[in-house]
Design an enzyme around this catalytic site. Structure first.
Site, PDB file in Angstrom:
ATOM      1  N   HIS A  88       0.834  -1.201   0.000  1.00 30.63           N
ATOM      2  CA  HIS A  88       0.000   0.000   0.000  1.00 30.63           C
ATOM      3  C   HIS A  88       0.872   1.256   0.000  1.00 30.63           C
ATOM      4  O   HIS A  88       0.653   2.187  -0.790  1.00 30.63           O
ATOM      5  CB  HIS A  88      -0.907  -0.018   1.230  1.00 30.63           C
ATOM      6  CG  HIS A  88      -1.609   1.275   1.498  1.00 30.63           C
ATOM      7  ND1 HIS A  88      -2.887   1.535   1.067  1.00 30.63           N
ATOM      8  CD2 HIS A  88      -1.205   2.396   2.161  1.00 30.63           C
ATOM      9  CE1 HIS A  88      -3.239   2.754   1.440  1.00 30.63           C
ATOM     10  NE2 HIS A  88      -2.231   3.296   2.110  1.00 30.63           N
ATOM     11  N   GLU A  89       1.888   1.292   0.863  1.00 31.36           N
ATOM     12  CA  GLU A  89       2.739   2.481   0.950  1.00 31.36           C
ATOM     13  C   GLU A  89       3.595   2.641  -0.301  1.00 31.36           C
ATOM     14  O   GLU A  89       3.809   3.766  -0.782  1.00 31.36           O
ATOM     15  CB  GLU A  89       3.616   2.406   2.203  1.00 31.36           C
ATOM     16  CG  GLU A  89       2.846   2.359   3.513  1.00 31.36           C
ATOM     17  CD  GLU A  89       1.905   3.551   3.695  1.00 31.36           C
ATOM     18  OE1 GLU A  89       2.188   4.638   3.151  1.00 31.36           O
ATOM     19  OE2 GLU A  89       0.879   3.387   4.380  1.00 31.36           O
ATOM     20  N   GLU A 129      -5.935   7.071  -1.249  1.00 35.04           N
ATOM     21  CA  GLU A 129      -5.864   5.899  -0.374  1.00 35.04           C
ATOM     22  C   GLU A 129      -6.471   4.673  -1.043  1.00 35.04           C
ATOM     23  O   GLU A 129      -5.934   3.566  -0.955  1.00 35.04           O
ATOM     24  CB  GLU A 129      -6.572   6.190   0.954  1.00 35.04           C
ATOM     25  CG  GLU A 129      -5.812   7.132   1.861  1.00 35.04           C
ATOM     26  CD  GLU A 129      -4.484   6.553   2.324  1.00 35.04           C
ATOM     27  OE1 GLU A 129      -4.428   5.359   2.641  1.00 35.04           O
ATOM     28  OE2 GLU A 129      -3.510   7.310   2.365  1.00 35.04           O
ATOM     29  N   HIS A 154       1.638   4.401  -2.975  1.00 32.57           N
ATOM     30  CA  HIS A 154       1.629   5.864  -2.837  1.00 32.57           C
ATOM     31  C   HIS A 154       2.832   6.469  -3.571  1.00 32.57           C
ATOM     32  O   HIS A 154       2.705   7.491  -4.263  1.00 32.57           O
ATOM     33  CB  HIS A 154       1.697   6.266  -1.366  1.00 32.57           C
ATOM     34  CG  HIS A 154       0.389   6.243  -0.646  1.00 32.57           C
ATOM     35  ND1 HIS A 154      -0.730   6.911  -1.102  1.00 32.57           N
ATOM     36  CD2 HIS A 154       0.020   5.645   0.517  1.00 32.57           C
ATOM     37  CE1 HIS A 154      -1.726   6.736  -0.242  1.00 32.57           C
ATOM     38  NE2 HIS A 154      -1.297   5.961   0.736  1.00 32.57           N
TER      39      HIS A 154
END
Length: 275
Positions: free
Chosen positions: A147-148, A205, A151
């Site tokens: 997930h990070e 997100e 980003h």
């Protein structure tokens, strides 16, 4: 998780904004199997944001090292780096140029912090409390790091900084023309934040969740673990707030989004397991 860097990064941005060019709508990543294809409006270049992020990351490393809180648990650090390396090898699915990024992976000794981030250019930090308090499996850890990483691949920091700067410039111009006082401008900034910044942040997100699913699936980590991570987060009181006033989706909303994309990524996971 992105917003903890906003103040530092914006302060480092001031010299860069003097050389800004025209606003551009760009596609920062390929769509992947999950089909992330939203155009992003940028005022800063990738090179500017990577330079700013590298400086901010170096400052945080120096601070943690000086406090004796950087990579203090060799086994935990090795585990985080092992999971990260498998995910990094899949990053080229979304960005072929990510193979040339100077990736860094470190662990901050912060037993009470449930946090992690990946800055522009591939600078990853995982807080020890995330793993110890939530007792994360490797699959669950891959969900968080994926997930990070998403980003960073999607350049959400660059997009957020562009939005922030555009809003600040727009508000100052409008305020001067309308003769608004400081208090009125502060209210206008708050209204702009709720009406514009927060919905965009929730979109980012959701994109990171979706792309993270594909990264972990291609790396051979079970994408269903992403759901168990958010169930654990909600049990800790994280992610279950009022969605409209949050920069992150609510926990149930996030889980619904993850479930919708599972059919797209489970075949990738099964294929990776057979390799």
């Amino acid at each position: 998780m992105q917003r903890r860097w906003k103040t530092l990064i914006l302060s480092l941005t001031l010299p860069a904004v003097l050389g800004l060019g025209a606003c551009a709508d760009v596609s920062t990543t390929q769509t992947g199997a999950v089909g992330v294809n939203r155009k992003q409006r940028m005022l800063l270049s990738s090179d500017q944001v990577e330079e700013i992020s590298a400086k901010a990351y170096q400052q945080e490393e120096t601070k943690l090292r000086g406090a004796g809180k950087l990579n203090t648990d060799p086994a935990l650090t090795a585990r985080v780096r092992r999971v990260s390396d498998r995910l990094i090898r899949q990053a080229t699915v979304f960005r072929p140029d990510a193979a040339r990024w100077k990736w860094e992976v470190n662990v901050a000794n912060a037993p009470n912090e449930l946090n992690a981030y990946a800055m522009a250019g591939g600078k990853i930090m995982v807080y020890s409390g995330l793993m110890t308090k939530l007792n994360l499996s490797d699959d669950e850890l891959a969900a968080v790091i994926g997930h990070e990483m998403a980003h960073a691949l999607r350049e959400h920091s660059r997009e957020s900084m562009s939005q922030e700067y555009a809003q600040q410039m727009g508000l100052s111009v409008v305020g001067a023309l309308a003769g608004l006082n400081e208090s009125q401008l502060n209210l206008a900034a708050m209204a702009t934040d709720v009406a514009l910044s927060k919905p965009h942040s929730r979109t980012m997100e959701n994109e990171a969740d979706t792309m993270g699913l594909e990264l972990m699936a291609r790396a051979g980590y079970n994408p269903q673990a992403a759901i168990s991570v958010w169930n654990k987060m909600m049990a800790q009181g994280q992610g279950g707030g009022i969605e409209f006033l949050s920069t992150h989706p609510s926990g149930p909303s996030r889980i619904d989004n993850l479930r919708r994309h599972l059919p797209q990524v489970m075949p990738l996971y099964e294929a990776a397991r057979k390799r």
